[in-house]
Design a protein around this motif. Sequence first.
Motif, short mmCIF file in Angstrom:
data_model
loop_
_atom_site.label_atom_id
_atom_site.label_comp_id
_atom_site.label_asym_id
_atom_site.label_seq_id
_atom_site.Cartn_x
_atom_site.Cartn_y
_atom_site.Cartn_z
N VAL A 146 -0.10 -0.86 -8.49
CA VAL A 146 1.15 -0.55 -8.27
C VAL A 146 1.20 0.85 -7.56
N PRO A 147 1.79 0.93 -6.31
CA PRO A 147 2.06 2.17 -5.76
C PRO A 147 2.35 3.53 -6.40
N ARG A 148 1.37 4.40 -6.41
CA ARG A 148 1.70 5.70 -6.80
C ARG A 148 0.70 6.69 -6.17
N SER A 149 1.23 7.55 -5.74
CA SER A 149 0.19 8.59 -4.87
C SER A 149 1.06 9.71 -4.71
N PHE A 150 0.17 10.88 -5.15
CA PHE A 150 0.74 12.49 -4.89
C PHE A 150 0.53 12.42 -3.27
N ILE A 151 0.04 11.86 -2.53
CA ILE A 151 -0.09 12.02 -0.98
C ILE A 151 1.60 11.68 -0.71
N ALA A 152 2.08 10.75 -1.29
CA ALA A 152 3.47 10.45 -0.68
C ALA A 152 4.50 11.64 -0.87
N GLU A 153 4.28 12.40 -1.59
CA GLU A 153 5.03 13.80 -1.87
C GLU A 153 4.56 14.57 -0.82
N LEU A 154 3.32 14.86 -0.25
CA LEU A 154 3.04 15.53 1.04
C LEU A 154 3.36 14.89 2.34
N ILE A 155 3.42 13.67 2.35
CA ILE A 155 3.83 13.20 3.83
C ILE A 155 5.14 13.71 4.32
N PRO A 156 6.23 13.85 3.70
CA PRO A 156 7.52 14.09 4.39
C PRO A 156 7.44 15.73 4.67
N TRP A 207 8.81 1.63 -6.42
CA TRP A 207 9.29 2.96 -5.56
C TRP A 207 8.68 4.02 -5.39
N LEU A 208 8.31 4.78 -4.18
CA LEU A 208 7.90 6.00 -3.91
C LEU A 208 9.08 6.65 -3.25
N GLY A 209 9.59 7.68 -4.04
CA GLY A 209 11.08 8.03 -3.53
C GLY A 209 11.73 7.29 -3.33
N ALA A 210 12.51 7.07 -1.86
CA ALA A 210 13.58 6.30 -1.70
C ALA A 210 13.10 4.95 -1.10
N TYR A 211 11.66 4.80 -1.00
CA TYR A 211 10.91 3.44 -0.26
C TYR A 211 11.04 2.69 -1.45
#
Length: 296
Positions: free
Chosen positions: A105-115, A91-95
């Motif tokens: 395994v998906p993990r990325s601080f960029i995922a926090e910035l995209i929204p 999971w990345l957030g709700a995804y």
Amino acid sequence: MTSNNFSTVRDLLRYAVTRFNTEQLFFGHGSSNAFDEAAYLILHTLKLPLDQLDPFLDARLLPDEIATVMRVIERRSKDRVPAAYLTNEAWLGAYRFYVDERVIVPRSFIAELIPHHFSPWIQDPETIENVLDLCTGSGCLPILLADAFPGALVDAVDISADALEVAHRNVADYHLQDRITLVESDLYTQLAPRKYDLIISNPPYVNSGSMAKLPQEYLREPQLALAGGEDGMDLVRKIVAGAAERLTENGVLVVEIGNERAFAEAAFPDLELTWLTTSAGDDMVFLLTAEQLQLG
């Protein structure tokens, strides 16, 4: 210890937490502690809602259910298999994404910035037409990008054909085949001559010294997706070097480098890297503008 000693979810949870702590497992693939990891694995294995532990704590389980959970606990404890590979999800957030041993395994601080659309460097998300994700792995970041920039087409690149098979599955799960193009390529080499408004990358960046000290759980992941050379910057240098001719006039490049800020700044002494704020601080992700790269 045999499964005959257990009858409830509470029994299994207590045992799993003790086992995980005794084995000194490393938690870096979703959960941050033994309790959360144990709860997640038990609920997932029993096909129960992941956010509702309490109602099921004292539920009595069938012998085959107990045996199935015990096998999962054993694989996590003895074999150090990351939880995401045991459940085939991350999971990345709700995804939610499908994962297996072909991808990290998906993990990325960029995922926090995209929204947040990389504001203020991107002023109007509606104007973003072409986006590139280098080293896409499971395809998780392009899916977030497609949602955040509804008018954009996204190219997602990886050198690994195995990883791209996983990415294809995730892109299809989100019905984004018409907006996300997956490309097998060594960074920019196989891409069409297109310019991008935004280039992001969470590339292999672990330096050789840190690679030698990785917990066993990380050794279960494709090492190609982790190892970044002596200083961790082998691919980062190529990404930065090639971005100038690939970005539009007002485009930006965003690169995640984990704990390697010192190495990144040493690798690019003539560039003033902008460090973006994430939940882990201001050291994990840097940004460069097309203007900076043209001047550099």
